[in-house]
Design a protein around this motif. Structure first.
Motif, PDB file in Angstrom:
ATOM      1  N   LEU A 242       0.848  -1.196   0.000  1.00 21.39           N
ATOM      2  CA  LEU A 242       0.000   0.000   0.000  1.00 21.39           C
ATOM      3  C   LEU A 242       0.888   1.252   0.000  1.00 21.39           C
ATOM      4  O   LEU A 242       0.660   2.195  -0.754  1.00 21.39           O
ATOM      5  CB  LEU A 242      -0.914  -0.025   1.232  1.00 21.39           C
ATOM      6  CG  LEU A 242      -1.857   1.159   1.417  1.00 21.39           C
ATOM      7  CD1 LEU A 242      -2.770   1.322   0.217  1.00 21.39           C
ATOM      8  CD2 LEU A 242      -2.704   0.996   2.688  1.00 21.39           C
ATOM      9  N   THR A 246       1.348   3.406  -3.516  1.00 16.86           N
ATOM     10  CA  THR A 246       0.815   4.780  -3.488  1.00 16.86           C
ATOM     11  C   THR A 246       1.938   5.765  -3.794  1.00 16.86           C
ATOM     12  O   THR A 246       1.736   6.744  -4.542  1.00 16.86           O
ATOM     13  CB  THR A 246       0.153   5.090  -2.126  1.00 16.86           C
ATOM     14  OG1 THR A 246      -0.824   4.098  -1.874  1.00 16.86           O
ATOM     15  CG2 THR A 246      -0.507   6.447  -2.127  1.00 16.86           C
ATOM     16  N   GLU A 268      -4.741  10.692   1.909  1.00 21.42           N
ATOM     17  CA  GLU A 268      -5.787   9.669   2.082  1.00 21.42           C
ATOM     18  C   GLU A 268      -6.535   9.433   0.762  1.00 21.42           C
ATOM     19  O   GLU A 268      -6.919   8.317   0.441  1.00 21.42           O
ATOM     20  CB  GLU A 268      -6.819  10.099   3.137  1.00 21.42           C
ATOM     21  CG  GLU A 268      -6.337  10.033   4.566  1.00 21.42           C
ATOM     22  CD  GLU A 268      -5.622  11.309   5.004  1.00 21.42           C
ATOM     23  OE1 GLU A 268      -5.152  12.085   4.131  1.00 21.42           O
ATOM     24  OE2 GLU A 268      -5.519  11.530   6.215  1.00 21.42           O
ATOM     25  N   LEU A 271      -4.399   7.410  -1.493  1.00 16.96           N
ATOM     26  CA  LEU A 271      -4.482   6.006  -1.080  1.00 16.96           C
ATOM     27  C   LEU A 271      -5.745   5.367  -1.650  1.00 16.96           C
ATOM     28  O   LEU A 271      -5.712   4.259  -2.184  1.00 16.96           O
ATOM     29  CB  LEU A 271      -4.537   5.884   0.451  1.00 16.96           C
ATOM     30  CG  LEU A 271      -3.271   6.130   1.248  1.00 16.96           C
ATOM     31  CD1 LEU A 271      -3.580   6.095   2.738  1.00 16.96           C
ATOM     32  CD2 LEU A 271      -2.209   5.091   0.944  1.00 16.96           C
ATOM     33  N   GLN A 347      -4.629   2.408   7.180  1.00 21.34           N
ATOM     34  CA  GLN A 347      -4.633   3.687   6.450  1.00 21.34           C
ATOM     35  C   GLN A 347      -3.780   4.722   7.176  1.00 21.34           C
ATOM     36  O   GLN A 347      -3.042   5.475   6.545  1.00 21.34           O
ATOM     37  CB  GLN A 347      -6.065   4.216   6.336  1.00 21.34           C
ATOM     38  CG  GLN A 347      -6.735   3.754   5.071  1.00 21.34           C
ATOM     39  CD  GLN A 347      -8.230   4.037   5.083  1.00 21.34           C
ATOM     40  OE1 GLN A 347      -8.889   3.924   6.124  1.00 21.34           O
ATOM     41  NE2 GLN A 347      -8.769   4.390   3.949  1.00 21.34           N
ATOM     42  N   ALA A 350      -0.037   4.039   6.606  1.00 21.36           N
ATOM     43  CA  ALA A 350       0.414   4.428   5.254  1.00 21.36           C
ATOM     44  C   ALA A 350       0.438   5.953   5.120  1.00 21.36           C
ATOM     45  O   ALA A 350       1.400   6.521   4.573  1.00 21.36           O
ATOM     46  CB  ALA A 350      -0.495   3.803   4.202  1.00 21.36           C
ATOM     47  N   THR A 351      -0.587   6.623   5.617  1.00 14.08           N
ATOM     48  CA  THR A 351      -0.661   8.087   5.465  1.00 14.08           C
ATOM     49  C   THR A 351       0.510   8.761   6.175  1.00 14.08           C
ATOM     50  O   THR A 351       1.197   9.619   5.598  1.00 14.08           O
ATOM     51  CB  THR A 351      -1.991   8.619   6.053  1.00 14.08           C
ATOM     52  OG1 THR A 351      -3.055   7.901   5.469  1.00 14.08           O
ATOM     53  CG2 THR A 351      -2.167  10.094   5.790  1.00 14.08           C
TER      54      THR A 351
END
Ligand code: HEM
Length: 408
Positions: A242, A246, A268, A271, A347, A350-351
């Protein structure tokens, strides 16, 4: 009863051509409908669900489509290359009904109890430590040097691993990823997690492993071991992809990059764009009907895997919409009773990781043209082999710009 089309249509999802351009295969398969025959490995047939509504129907019907693979396992050879990933383990991913509900409750309650602010700190610490290793070089492989090690570093902290155990777990994980003596690395990982369970049983703290052990469901040490291994296994691989995929999208798509830098698109949203168009878990959610089932005019043979193509379902032309910003109806997190319980933490990880990287290394650009990036072969994951970038070297402390901007 109708049957699956045979012959050249049975797509080989293990071929390098598939990995290089899966969308082409999905487009070809759509001519045959939403339910198509594939091979997961040489001589390992399966049915792939590529339509969006068909995928939801399967995901939401655990009675017709149960998860336990043990009857199928009896029919495949011990050296089947997809067996290690698909074989039964006593965790929530491979169980059904009450057994699944009990194990999943422990996992979801454990994840909910992870404080997002503490998790953010873990991600920032891990990202900064990794960036420090390569920031002065002016170049890096963002997959191998950042996206791959980061999730495991974060999970180790969230689980409450002492640093020496954390390092050993990371080394075993690297062995599994590199495929060098993967069996030994796997045994080492299991031993390491067993050590963690024993430690937390003796000295419980405010961490995820201790909360799993203290859960009212009363897991045995062995049950706890398998849920922790699942959290690390189900988390590390898709999380790294991810992050890396991204970053690739942001670095190689002028449109996405322009929108993010111009303030029109949040990380976000980038993503989510990735989760719609190129989800890290491309084909997964295996189920095994216990008897022959006719589904949308196609025969699904008993004990043969039915696999959901999240990638193809998300891009199904009959449901795909042009305007995706703010639309989260994609299937990248699965659906039904086995949908990913870690969507929010995944999430967040990853963010924050992407934010930290872009803030610390301004002016980053791909070191090779997008067309030269290579994808790992295999039917399940959408995963780069490397993501080489270059950037103006940075000497001195990282993070000051970010802290000044966010006021923290
Ligand atoms: C913090 C990182 C993550 C953790 C700890 C995690 C954990 C899990 C667990 C425990 C399950 C099994 C749930 C069950 O069977 O009841 C699961 C399922 C799933 N996860 Fe995640 N996950 C993570 C990240 C991701 C990411 C990044 C993706 C992809 C975008 C993803 C996609 C899925 C999907 C599609 C399923 C359904 C699989 C199935 O039905 O067989 N997960 N995840």
């Amino acid at each position: 009863m109708p049957s699956l089309p045979t012959g050249p249509v049975r797509a080989r999802l293990f071929d390098p051509e598939f990995a290089a351009d899966p969308a082409r295969t999905y487009a070809r398969l759509r001519e045959y409908g939403d339910v198509v025959p594939v091979e997961l490995a040489p001589g390992v047939p399966a049915t792939l669900i590529i339509g969006y509504t068909a995928a939801l129907e399967v995901l939401r019907d655990p009675v017709t489509f149960p998860k336990d693979p043990r009857r199928w396992e009896k029919r495949v050879s011990r050296d089947c290359p997809v067996l290690p990933l698909m074989m039964y383990r006593p965790n929530c991913m491979y169980t059904d009904g009450n057994v699944h509900a009990r194990l999943r409750q422990v996992v979801t309650d454990g994840l909910v109890s992870v404080d997002p602010n503490v998790l953010r700190d873990h991600v920032e610490n891990s990202a900064e430590a990794l960036i420090r290793e390569f920031r002065s070089a002016g170049e890096a492989d963002l997959l191998g040097q950042f996206a791959r090690p980061l999730p495991l570093m974060v999970f180790s902290q969230a689980l409450g691993c002492p640093p020496d155990l954390s390092e050993r777990l990371a080394a075993h994980y690297k062995g599994i990823f590199d495929g060098v003596d993967a069996k030994r690395a796997n045994a080492g990982l299991t031993r390491g997690v067993a050590e963690l369970i024993a430690l937390k049983r003796q000295n419980p703290e405010h961490d995820l492993a201790s909360r799993i052990l203290a859960h009212p469901a009363g897991l045995s040490d062995e049950e706890a071991l398998h849920q922790v291994l699942l959290l690390m296994g189900a988390g590390a691989e898709p999380e790294q992809n991810l992050i890396a995929n991204t970053l690739r999208l942001m670095l190689t798509s002028d449109q996405v990059a322009g929108d993010v830098w111009g303030g029109n698109l949040l990380i976000e949203d980038a993503l989510d764009e990735l989760l719609w168009t190129d989800p890290p878990i491309a084909n997964f959610a295996f189920t095994y009907p216990e008897r022959d089932v006719e589904f949308r005019g196609v025969l699904l043979p008993a004990d043969q895997p039915v696999v959901i193509s999240f990638a193809a379902a998300n891009t199904d032309p009959s449901t795909a919409s042009g305007n995706r910003v703010g639309n989260r109806a994609h299937l990248a997190w699965g659906g039904g009773p086995h949908a990913c319980p870690a969507k929010r933490p995944a999430q967040l990880i990853a963010t924050v990781a992407i934010e930290r990287l872009l803030d610390s290394l301004p002016g980053m650009e791909p070191a090779v043209p997008a067309a030269e990036l290579e994808w790992r072969t295999g039917p399940f994951h959408r995963a780069l082999t490397a993501l080489p970038v270059r950037f103006p070297p940075v000497f001195g402390g990282t993070g000051d710009a970010h802290r000044a901007r966010s006021g923290r």
